[in-house]
Design an enzyme around this catalytic site. Structure first.
Site, PDB file in Angstrom:
ATOM      1  CB  ALA A  65      -0.988  -0.063   1.195  1.00  0.00           C
ATOM      2  N   GLY A 109       0.370  -5.222   1.135  1.00  0.00           N
ATOM      3  CA  GLY A 109      -0.486  -5.270   0.161  1.00  0.00           C
ATOM      4  C   GLY A 109      -0.599  -5.879  -1.084  1.00  0.00           C
ATOM      5  CD  GLU A 112      -2.108  -7.682   3.077  1.00  0.00           C
ATOM      6  OE1 GLU A 112      -2.047  -6.583   2.691  1.00  0.00           O
ATOM      7  OE2 GLU A 112      -2.700  -7.915   4.097  1.00  0.00           O
ATOM      8  CD  GLU A 132       1.702  -5.583   5.711  1.00  0.00           C
ATOM      9  OE1 GLU A 132       2.481  -6.484   6.077  1.00  0.00           O
ATOM     10  OE2 GLU A 132       1.112  -5.782   4.700  1.00  0.00           O
TER      11      GLU A 132
HETATM   12  N1  CO8 Z   1       4.665   3.260  -0.523  1.00  0.00           N
HETATM   13  C1  CO8 Z   1       4.896   4.487  -1.117  1.00  0.00           C
HETATM   14  N2  CO8 Z   1       6.231   4.597  -1.801  1.00  0.00           N
HETATM   15  C2  CO8 Z   1       6.717   3.306  -1.881  1.00  0.00           C
HETATM   16  C3  CO8 Z   1       6.513   2.344  -1.271  1.00  0.00           C
HETATM   17  C4  CO8 Z   1       5.231   2.174  -0.722  1.00  0.00           C
HETATM   18  N3  CO8 Z   1       4.851   0.984  -0.067  1.00  0.00           N
HETATM   19  N4  CO8 Z   1       7.617   1.363  -1.664  1.00  0.00           N
HETATM   20  C5  CO8 Z   1       8.483   2.140  -2.354  1.00  0.00           C
HETATM   21  N5  CO8 Z   1       8.140   3.335  -2.722  1.00  0.00           N
HETATM   22  C6  CO8 Z   1       8.868   4.478  -3.148  1.00  0.00           C
HETATM   23  C7  CO8 Z   1      10.058   4.922  -2.435  1.00  0.00           C
HETATM   24  O1  CO8 Z   1       9.466   5.732  -1.516  1.00  0.00           O
HETATM   25  C8  CO8 Z   1      10.834   5.443  -3.511  1.00  0.00           C
HETATM   26  O2  CO8 Z   1      10.338   6.679  -3.777  1.00  0.00           O
HETATM   27  P1  CO8 Z   1      11.172   7.775  -3.837  1.00  0.00           P
HETATM   28  O3  CO8 Z   1      12.180   7.712  -5.009  1.00  0.00           O
HETATM   29  O4  CO8 Z   1      10.324   8.926  -4.105  1.00  0.00           O
HETATM   30  O5  CO8 Z   1      12.012   8.174  -2.924  1.00  0.00           O
HETATM   31  C9  CO8 Z   1      10.661   4.672  -4.587  1.00  0.00           C
HETATM   32  O6  CO8 Z   1       9.309   3.742  -4.411  1.00  0.00           O
HETATM   33  C10 CO8 Z   1      11.679   3.590  -4.872  1.00  0.00           C
HETATM   34  O7  CO8 Z   1      11.831   3.020  -3.728  1.00  0.00           O
HETATM   35  P2  CO8 Z   1      13.152   2.623  -2.820  1.00  0.00           P
HETATM   36  O8  CO8 Z   1      13.944   3.880  -2.971  1.00  0.00           O
HETATM   37  O9  CO8 Z   1      12.811   2.335  -1.303  1.00  0.00           O
HETATM   38  O10 CO8 Z   1      13.791   1.403  -3.523  1.00  0.00           O
HETATM   39  P3  CO8 Z   1      14.612   0.280  -3.030  1.00  0.00           P
HETATM   40  O11 CO8 Z   1      15.164  -0.640  -4.010  1.00  0.00           O
HETATM   41  O12 CO8 Z   1      15.903   0.871  -2.319  1.00  0.00           O
HETATM   42  O13 CO8 Z   1      14.038  -0.394  -1.769  1.00  0.00           O
HETATM   43  C11 CO8 Z   1      12.084  -1.861  -1.170  1.00  0.00           C
HETATM   44  C12 CO8 Z   1      12.944  -1.245  -2.516  1.00  0.00           C
HETATM   45  C13 CO8 Z   1      12.759  -2.698  -0.030  1.00  0.00           C
HETATM   46  C14 CO8 Z   1      10.778  -2.661  -1.721  1.00  0.00           C
HETATM   47  C15 CO8 Z   1      11.436  -0.369  -0.319  1.00  0.00           C
HETATM   48  O14 CO8 Z   1      11.014   0.439  -1.331  1.00  0.00           O
HETATM   49  C16 CO8 Z   1      10.215  -0.871   0.501  1.00  0.00           C
HETATM   50  O15 CO8 Z   1      10.583  -1.237   1.681  1.00  0.00           O
HETATM   51  N6  CO8 Z   1       9.160  -0.589   0.409  1.00  0.00           N
HETATM   52  C17 CO8 Z   1       8.409  -0.470   1.377  1.00  0.00           C
HETATM   53  C18 CO8 Z   1       7.682  -1.947   1.652  1.00  0.00           C
HETATM   54  C19 CO8 Z   1       6.424  -1.837   2.603  1.00  0.00           C
HETATM   55  O16 CO8 Z   1       6.816  -1.660   3.841  1.00  0.00           O
HETATM   56  N7  CO8 Z   1       5.392  -2.450   2.186  1.00  0.00           N
HETATM   57  C20 CO8 Z   1       4.163  -2.728   3.017  1.00  0.00           C
HETATM   58  C21 CO8 Z   1       3.370  -1.223   2.810  1.00  0.00           C
HETATM   59  S1  CO8 Z   1       1.901  -1.110   4.130  1.00  0.00           S
HETATM   60  C22 CO8 Z   1       0.763  -2.080   3.235  1.00  0.00           C
HETATM   61  O17 CO8 Z   1       0.979  -2.778   2.439  1.00  0.00           O
HETATM   62  C23 CO8 Z   1      -0.413  -2.362   4.256  1.00  0.00           C
HETATM   63  C24 CO8 Z   1      -1.464  -3.156   3.308  1.00  0.00           C
HETATM   64  C25 CO8 Z   1      -2.846  -2.986   3.930  1.00  0.00           C
HETATM   65  C26 CO8 Z   1      -3.585  -1.838   3.715  1.00  0.00           C
HETATM   66  C27 CO8 Z   1      -4.050  -1.718   2.213  1.00  0.00           C
HETATM   67  C28 CO8 Z   1      -4.701  -0.373   2.019  1.00  0.00           C
HETATM   68  C29 CO8 Z   1      -3.982   0.796   1.430  1.00  0.00           C
END
Ligand code: CO8
Length: 258
Positions: A65, A109, A112, A132
């Protein structure tokens, strides 16, 4: 109305929906989920489509998400907002077969949504996880339930409590994914499976899905009873007659209800 955050392609009886926010690793924001729900409703109504592939890009199926969209939300924003209740569950409500073709990150998400599909075909680069806990929340659209049913309590607890990712080989061993293929073969493999599925009788595909999914809600005895009744009911269909007659006549079946 055109789509901006997803791509929708039709090829014969197979449709491919591609999540398309690559700069944000396909983070699932509300407008994208609304487009996905709209596309699935369009495809469900389209008798020309028999199977759907849901995919992302090589780096990410979806990294979860959209955290930036959610960070300031309050309980009531999330509780009242239909993006949780309707759009996020569009994949689980979809009645035709739908395959997740996953490369790269399928996190939170993203994992999921992939698990809401009927099965997952993964490339060797796929990484699955429910991270999460690192954000101070827990999975919110079925992760604690579907992952546990797919891989068992031990591995689900490991993944959800540590927030670690598992690679494609581990996901296949654990039973989360149906097949793992080379990254360059992912879409061809998914398409081959989808073409095969779309060639079957459409209503019988839908009934098969309904019966398998019912097994997650019912006792074994009730599930078997439901399966038997549905099996018996298929003998009212032209497609059962055609399928069995074609076998006996050593030819391909031409299902009427596709
Ligand atoms: N949300 C928003 N932006 C994101 C997300 C995300 N989940 N994941 C990546 N991005 C963005 C980063 O902020 C970045 O943007 P910017 O260039 O503007 O800074 C861009 O994508 C590239 O990401 P990274 O620079 O972080 O890329 P890396 O290769 O270094 O890392 C990862 C990749 C490991 C995947 C890392 O991006 C990461 O950890 N992302 C988050 C993963 C996460 O925590 N997911 C769970 C989110 S919560 C959730 O899913 C709850 C679901 C239930 C509710 C659903 C209803 C909405």
């Amino acid at each position: 109305m055109a789509y901006e955050l997803i791509d929708l392609d039709r090829d014969g009886r197979v449709a491919t929906v591609t999540l398309n926010r690559p700069k944000a690793l396909n983070a699932l924001n509300a407008p994208m989920m609304a487009e996905l729900a709209r596309a699935l409703s369009e495809l469900e109504a389209d008798d020309g489509i028999g199977c759907v592939i849901l995919t992302g890009n090589e780096k990410a199926f979806a990294a979860g998400a959209d955290i930036k969209e959610m960070v300031d939300d309050q309980f009531l924003d999330i509780y009242k907002n239909d993006r949780f209740e309707a759009n996020h569950c569009a994949v689980e409500r979809f009645r035709k077969p739908i395959i997740a073709a996953v490369s790269g990150y399928a996190l939170g998400g993203g994992c999921e949504i992939a698990m809401m599909c009927d099965f997952i075909i993964a490339s060797e680069t796929a990484k699955f996880g429910q991270p999460e806990i690192n954000l101070g929340v827990i999975p919110g659209i079925g992760g604690t339930q579907r992952l546990t049913r797919a891989v068992g309590k031990a591995k689900a607890m490991d993944l959800c409590l540590t927030g670690r990712m598992m690679d494609a080989a581990e996901a296949e061993r654990a039973g989360l994914v149906a097949r793992v293929v080379a990254v360059d073969d992912l879409m061809d493999t998914a398409r081959d499976a989808a073409v095969k599925i779309a060639g079957h009788s459409q209503p019988i595909n839908m009934i098969l899905k309904e019966v398998v999914d019912a097994g997650f809600e019912l006792s074994l005895r009730e599930g078997i009873r439901f399966e038997r009744r549905m099996f018996q009911s298929l003998f009212t269909t032209e497609d059962q007659k055609e399928g069995m007659t074609a076998f006996i006549e050593k030819r391909k079946p031409h299902f009427k209800h596709r």
